[in-house]
Design a protein around this motif. Structure first.
Motif, PDB file in Angstrom:
ATOM      1  N   HIS A 103     -15.040  23.567   5.100  1.00 16.35           N
ATOM      2  CA  HIS A 103     -13.870  23.856   4.260  1.00 16.35           C
ATOM      3  C   HIS A 103     -13.566  22.640   3.367  1.00 16.35           C
ATOM      4  CE1 HIS A 103      -9.932  25.198   2.967  1.00 16.35           C
ATOM      5  NE2 HIS A 103      -9.430  24.064   3.417  1.00 16.35           N
ATOM      6  N   LEU A 104     -13.582  21.446   3.968  1.00 15.50           N
ATOM      7  CA  LEU A 104     -13.292  20.227   3.188  1.00 15.50           C
ATOM      8  C   LEU A 104     -14.375  19.990   2.134  1.00 15.50           C
ATOM      9  CD1 LEU A 104     -11.966  17.688   5.880  1.00 15.50           C
ATOM     10  CD2 LEU A 104     -10.685  19.299   4.472  1.00 15.50           C
ATOM     11  N   ASN A 106     -16.354  22.215   0.685  1.00 17.70           N
ATOM     12  CA  ASN A 106     -16.194  23.202  -0.400  1.00 17.70           C
ATOM     13  C   ASN A 106     -15.052  22.817  -1.332  1.00 17.70           C
ATOM     14  OD1 ASN A 106     -18.110  25.456  -0.287  1.00 17.70           O
ATOM     15  ND2 ASN A 106     -17.387  25.638   1.814  1.00 17.70           N
ATOM     16  N   SER A 107     -13.938  22.409  -0.736  1.00 16.20           N
ATOM     17  CA  SER A 107     -12.766  22.049  -1.551  1.00 16.20           C
ATOM     18  C   SER A 107     -13.037  20.806  -2.381  1.00 16.20           C
ATOM     19  CB  SER A 107     -11.552  21.773  -0.653  1.00 16.20           C
ATOM     20  OG  SER A 107     -11.271  22.897   0.121  1.00 16.20           O
ATOM     21  N   ALA A 110     -15.311  21.670  -5.245  1.00 16.89           N
ATOM     22  CA  ALA A 110     -14.526  22.426  -6.243  1.00 16.89           C
ATOM     23  C   ALA A 110     -13.627  21.479  -7.046  1.00 16.89           C
ATOM     24  CB  ALA A 110     -13.688  23.497  -5.545  1.00 16.89           C
ATOM     25  N   ASP A 111     -13.182  20.409  -6.419  1.00 17.06           N
ATOM     26  CA  ASP A 111     -12.355  19.392  -7.097  1.00 17.06           C
ATOM     27  C   ASP A 111     -13.203  18.335  -7.812  1.00 17.06           C
ATOM     28  OD1 ASP A 111      -9.823  20.277  -6.604  1.00 17.06           O
ATOM     29  OD2 ASP A 111      -9.351  18.845  -5.005  1.00 17.06           O
ATOM     30  N   SER A 169      -7.393  15.125  -2.492  1.00 14.69           N
ATOM     31  CA  SER A 169      -8.153  16.370  -2.462  1.00 14.69           C
ATOM     32  C   SER A 169      -8.334  16.843  -1.016  1.00 14.69           C
ATOM     33  CB  SER A 169      -9.514  16.152  -3.151  1.00 14.69           C
ATOM     34  OG  SER A 169     -10.297  17.306  -3.079  1.00 14.69           O
ATOM     35  N   ARG A 172      -4.916  18.227   0.255  1.00 20.66           N
ATOM     36  CA  ARG A 172      -4.636  19.582  -0.257  1.00 20.66           C
ATOM     37  C   ARG A 172      -5.485  20.616   0.474  1.00 20.66           C
ATOM     38  NH1 ARG A 172      -4.840  16.903  -5.404  1.00 20.66           N
ATOM     39  NH2 ARG A 172      -6.977  17.638  -5.715  1.00 20.66           N
ATOM     40  N   ALA A 173      -6.740  20.270   0.721  1.00 20.21           N
ATOM     41  CA  ALA A 173      -7.652  21.205   1.398  1.00 20.21           C
ATOM     42  C   ALA A 173      -7.187  21.466   2.829  1.00 20.21           C
ATOM     43  CB  ALA A 173      -9.072  20.635   1.395  1.00 20.21           C
ATOM     44  N   ARG A 176      -4.435  23.923   2.969  1.00 15.76           N
ATOM     45  CA  ARG A 176      -4.857  25.300   2.659  1.00 15.76           C
ATOM     46  C   ARG A 176      -5.704  25.918   3.761  1.00 15.76           C
ATOM     47  NH1 ARG A 176      -6.403  23.275  -2.542  1.00 15.76           N
ATOM     48  NH2 ARG A 176      -8.533  23.178  -1.768  1.00 15.76           N
ATOM     49  N   TYR A 177      -6.087  25.131   4.745  1.00 18.60           N
ATOM     50  CA  TYR A 177      -7.028  25.601   5.781  1.00 18.60           C
ATOM     51  C   TYR A 177      -6.406  26.745   6.575  1.00 18.60           C
ATOM     52  CZ  TYR A 177     -10.530  25.173   9.510  1.00 18.60           C
ATOM     53  OH  TYR A 177     -11.543  25.403  10.413  1.00 18.60           O
TER      54      TYR A 177
END
Ligand code: DHB
Ligand code: FE
Length: 287
Positions: A103-104, A106-107, A110-111, A169, A172-173, A176-177
């Protein structure tokens, strides 16, 4: 949604591992340093984190000068330690959380943080010593980790601003998890130190004080320093403060310092231990 409960910043000097193995916590040399962890133990017992995201720098155990990523994120089920040659016991493996790691990753990508992803990763003293200090005496540690390695070894290094933004970043990730985890952020290394060259043994108490005073409430005031400035002020290895900048960035809410211990020297290093709470992020999100 996961909650970032706060952060612990701490040195990672290897000889601490020897002091622990030899039960020297109360020796005059070590006591002022280890006493600084009493508060940390109490705080962790109250806060009960499920997982630690640890910003640290590898010193040649997993990455070497031939291939050295600026930022690397662990995505392994477990993280082993190996003998680094410091004469300290090899630490027990730490459990990972590949789901949170991916998850981290990917985030971050994306950032536009194009990190190296590591499905196998050894962790060195910069992870194992802080974990041993925070959870002493337990073979199987009560937490999982996601290690995030920042290059503080081979120049060019990322800037303080870049590391603060990397942390943001990650923060924020985490928020959102999809799972409800209590996440602790850890930043390791520093503060001022230089291990070799003409200035070996260099320590700058005045500059360390400034860093500790600014990191919670005004980290932006530190980003004007170039890496060159930082080496001058804090020593060649004082750049490990980049890990602290990422740690600070990952705290998304209102950040308060709740504990500070500063002791000179531990080996060649000015050793700082700080605890921060991260409040108000959930309220802000709900608003
Ligand atoms: C020391 C400090 C470090 O940050 C490190 O990685 C190794 C040794 C020291 O002060 O001995
Ligand atoms: Fe180090």
């Amino acid at each position: 949604m996961s909650t970032i409960i706060g952060a612990v910043g701490t040195t990672h000097v290897p000889s601490i591992g020897k002091a622990i193995a030899e039960n020297k916590q109360n020796d005059p040399y070590w006591r002022p340093f280890f006493k600084g962890f009493d508060y940390v133990h109490h705080w962790l017992a109250v806060q009960k984190p499920d997982i630690v995201v640890v910003f640290y720098n590898d010193h040649g155990l997993n990455f070497f000068l031939d291939k050295l990523p600026t930022f690397a994120v662990g995505a392994a089920k477990e993280y082993r330690n190996e003998d680094e040659g410091w004469g300290i016991p090899v630490a027990h493996a730490l459990a990972g959380d590949p789901d949170l790691s991916w998850h981290l990753i990917n985030s971050l990508v994306a950032d536009e943080f194009d990190v190296t992803m590591c499905q196998e990763m050894l962790v060195d003293h910069a992870v194992t010593i802080p974990i041993a200090l925070m959870w002493p005496g337990e073979k199987s540690k009560p937490i999982k980790i996601v290690p995030v390695s920042i290059n503080t070894v081979q120049h060019p290094l990322p800037s303080l601003k870049r590391c603060l933004n990397l942390g943001r970043s990650v923060g924020r990730a985490i928020e959102r998890y999809g799972k409800e985890l209590r996440v602790l952020i850890v930043g390791t290394g520093g503060l001022s130190h230089q291990l070799d060259g003409k200035r070996a043994g260099f320590i700058n108490k005045h500059f360390d004080q400034l860093c500790m005073d600014k990191i919670a409430g005004d980290p932006e005031s530190l980003i004007g320093y170039s890496i060159h400035d930082w080496v001058e002020q804090a020593g060649a290895q004082g750049v490990e403060f980049l890990n602290w900048m990422a740690m600070r960035g990952a705290m998304t809410g209102h950040v308060t310092e709740v504990h500070r211990n500063y002791h000179i020297p531990i080996s060649n290093t000015a050793a700082a231990t700080m605890v921060f709470e991260n409040n108000g992020a959930a309220e802000r999100k709900a608003a």
